[in-house]
Write a protein that holds these residues in place. Sequence first.
Motif, PDB file in Angstrom:
ATOM      1  N   TYR A 176      -0.885  11.339   0.288  1.00 46.86           N
ATOM      2  CA  TYR A 176      -0.401  10.848  -0.998  1.00 46.86           C
ATOM      3  C   TYR A 176       0.101  12.013  -1.836  1.00 46.86           C
ATOM      4  O   TYR A 176      -0.251  13.165  -1.614  1.00 46.86           O
ATOM      5  CB  TYR A 176      -1.485  10.074  -1.749  1.00 46.86           C
ATOM      6  CG  TYR A 176      -2.726  10.878  -2.040  1.00 46.86           C
ATOM      7  CD1 TYR A 176      -2.853  11.595  -3.206  1.00 46.86           C
ATOM      8  CD2 TYR A 176      -3.779  10.918  -1.141  1.00 46.86           C
ATOM      9  CE1 TYR A 176      -3.968  12.339  -3.482  1.00 46.86           C
ATOM     10  CE2 TYR A 176      -4.914  11.657  -1.408  1.00 46.86           C
ATOM     11  CZ  TYR A 176      -4.999  12.367  -2.576  1.00 46.86           C
ATOM     12  OH  TYR A 176      -6.111  13.105  -2.831  1.00 46.86           O
ATOM     13  N   TYR A 219       9.896   7.114   3.242  1.00 45.50           N
ATOM     14  CA  TYR A 219       8.591   7.226   3.879  1.00 45.50           C
ATOM     15  C   TYR A 219       7.446   6.786   2.972  1.00 45.50           C
ATOM     16  O   TYR A 219       6.288   6.863   3.350  1.00 45.50           O
ATOM     17  CB  TYR A 219       8.345   8.663   4.334  1.00 45.50           C
ATOM     18  CG  TYR A 219       9.312   9.096   5.411  1.00 45.50           C
ATOM     19  CD1 TYR A 219       9.252   8.530   6.675  1.00 45.50           C
ATOM     20  CD2 TYR A 219      10.285  10.044   5.151  1.00 45.50           C
ATOM     21  CE1 TYR A 219      10.134   8.921   7.674  1.00 45.50           C
ATOM     22  CE2 TYR A 219      11.171  10.437   6.134  1.00 45.50           C
ATOM     23  CZ  TYR A 219      11.090   9.871   7.390  1.00 45.50           C
ATOM     24  OH  TYR A 219      11.972  10.253   8.363  1.00 45.50           O
ATOM     25  N   VAL A 220       7.756   6.335   1.775  1.00 45.95           N
ATOM     26  CA  VAL A 220       6.725   5.874   0.833  1.00 45.95           C
ATOM     27  C   VAL A 220       6.426   4.416   1.128  1.00 45.95           C
ATOM     28  O   VAL A 220       7.316   3.573   1.133  1.00 45.95           O
ATOM     29  CB  VAL A 220       7.204   6.053  -0.627  1.00 45.95           C
ATOM     30  CG1 VAL A 220       6.198   5.466  -1.597  1.00 45.95           C
ATOM     31  CG2 VAL A 220       7.442   7.517  -0.930  1.00 45.95           C
ATOM     32  N   TYR A 258       3.326   2.707  -3.966  1.00 44.42           N
ATOM     33  CA  TYR A 258       3.299   3.547  -5.167  1.00 44.42           C
ATOM     34  C   TYR A 258       2.708   2.740  -6.307  1.00 44.42           C
ATOM     35  O   TYR A 258       2.843   1.522  -6.369  1.00 44.42           O
ATOM     36  CB  TYR A 258       4.687   4.106  -5.519  1.00 44.42           C
ATOM     37  CG  TYR A 258       5.752   3.067  -5.763  1.00 44.42           C
ATOM     38  CD1 TYR A 258       6.027   2.608  -7.044  1.00 44.42           C
ATOM     39  CD2 TYR A 258       6.499   2.555  -4.717  1.00 44.42           C
ATOM     40  CE1 TYR A 258       7.001   1.668  -7.276  1.00 44.42           C
ATOM     41  CE2 TYR A 258       7.485   1.618  -4.939  1.00 44.42           C
ATOM     42  CZ  TYR A 258       7.721   1.172  -6.219  1.00 44.42           C
ATOM     43  OH  TYR A 258       8.683   0.241  -6.442  1.00 44.42           O
ATOM     44  N   ILE A 295      12.008  14.047  -3.142  1.00 50.21           N
ATOM     45  CA  ILE A 295      11.067  13.171  -2.449  1.00 50.21           C
ATOM     46  C   ILE A 295      11.872  12.120  -1.708  1.00 50.21           C
ATOM     47  O   ILE A 295      12.737  11.460  -2.287  1.00 50.21           O
ATOM     48  CB  ILE A 295      10.099  12.504  -3.443  1.00 50.21           C
ATOM     49  CG1 ILE A 295       9.242  13.557  -4.107  1.00 50.21           C
ATOM     50  CG2 ILE A 295       9.228  11.481  -2.739  1.00 50.21           C
ATOM     51  CD1 ILE A 295       8.352  13.014  -5.179  1.00 50.21           C
ATOM     52  N   ASN A 296      11.557  11.945  -0.418  1.00 55.57           N
ATOM     53  CA  ASN A 296      12.213  10.940   0.396  1.00 55.57           C
ATOM     54  C   ASN A 296      11.465   9.621   0.215  1.00 55.57           C
ATOM     55  O   ASN A 296      10.328   9.475   0.666  1.00 55.57           O
ATOM     56  CB  ASN A 296      12.209  11.368   1.862  1.00 55.57           C
ATOM     57  CG  ASN A 296      13.028  10.452   2.733  1.00 55.57           C
ATOM     58  OD1 ASN A 296      13.446   9.382   2.302  1.00 55.57           O
ATOM     59  ND2 ASN A 296      13.262  10.877   3.963  1.00 55.57           N
ATOM     60  N   THR A 330       1.876   6.817  -1.750  1.00 58.36           N
ATOM     61  CA  THR A 330       1.220   6.931  -0.453  1.00 58.36           C
ATOM     62  C   THR A 330       2.295   6.875   0.622  1.00 58.36           C
ATOM     63  O   THR A 330       3.154   5.997   0.606  1.00 58.36           O
ATOM     64  CB  THR A 330       0.221   5.789  -0.246  1.00 58.36           C
ATOM     65  OG1 THR A 330      -0.677   5.752  -1.351  1.00 58.36           O
ATOM     66  CG2 THR A 330      -0.578   5.994   1.030  1.00 58.36           C
ATOM     67  N   TYR A 331       2.228   7.830   1.566  1.00 57.25           N
ATOM     68  CA  TYR A 331       3.220   7.919   2.625  1.00 57.25           C
ATOM     69  C   TYR A 331       2.744   7.214   3.889  1.00 57.25           C
ATOM     70  O   TYR A 331       1.595   6.790   3.987  1.00 57.25           O
ATOM     71  CB  TYR A 331       3.525   9.395   2.929  1.00 57.25           C
ATOM     72  CG  TYR A 331       4.254  10.075   1.806  1.00 57.25           C
ATOM     73  CD1 TYR A 331       5.618   9.936   1.668  1.00 57.25           C
ATOM     74  CD2 TYR A 331       3.568  10.839   0.877  1.00 57.25           C
ATOM     75  CE1 TYR A 331       6.297  10.552   0.623  1.00 57.25           C
ATOM     76  CE2 TYR A 331       4.231  11.445  -0.172  1.00 57.25           C
ATOM     77  CZ  TYR A 331       5.591  11.312  -0.283  1.00 57.25           C
ATOM     78  OH  TYR A 331       6.249  11.905  -1.318  1.00 57.25           O
TER      79      TYR A 331
END
Length: 121
Positions: free
Chosen positions: A59, A93-94, A97, A89-90, A53-54
Amino acid sequence: MSTRWHFDNNAERAQNYRKLDTNIDHYKSKYDHPYKPKNDYQQKDYQVGVSMTYIDGSYFRTNNFTVDDITDALESGKRWIELQNGGRINLGYVIHYEPYKFFEHDDNRQLKVKGTTTNEL
C-alpha cells in the motif's frame, strides 16, 4: 436406598454459597460516575489524503491528492497521476483506494547533533 443421580439436592448444593447481593445502592458508591476519557489531550488537526492498495498487497499513502482526484483521473482515462515532489503513480495496478487521515505530530524527539548533547543546545 441411595441412587447415583440426585436431582432434588439443590438446597444442599447452595448452602455453601453466599446469597447474591442485588441491592443497587451497595454498588453506587463505587460506580457513581460514567467513564470519561482524560481531557489532557486535544484533538489534533489532520489533512485528508488517500491510501492505495496495489495488486501485490502493498500500500501507498500520500496527502498530495484525495480520493476525488483519483476518481477524476480514472474517469478521464488517465493511467498515471503525478506526485508533487516528483514521481508518478500507475493507477492500473491499484485495486483499492480509500480516504486516509494524516495527523500533525509534535516533534518531541531529542535533537541529535554530532559532538554535542541536548543539554548544550
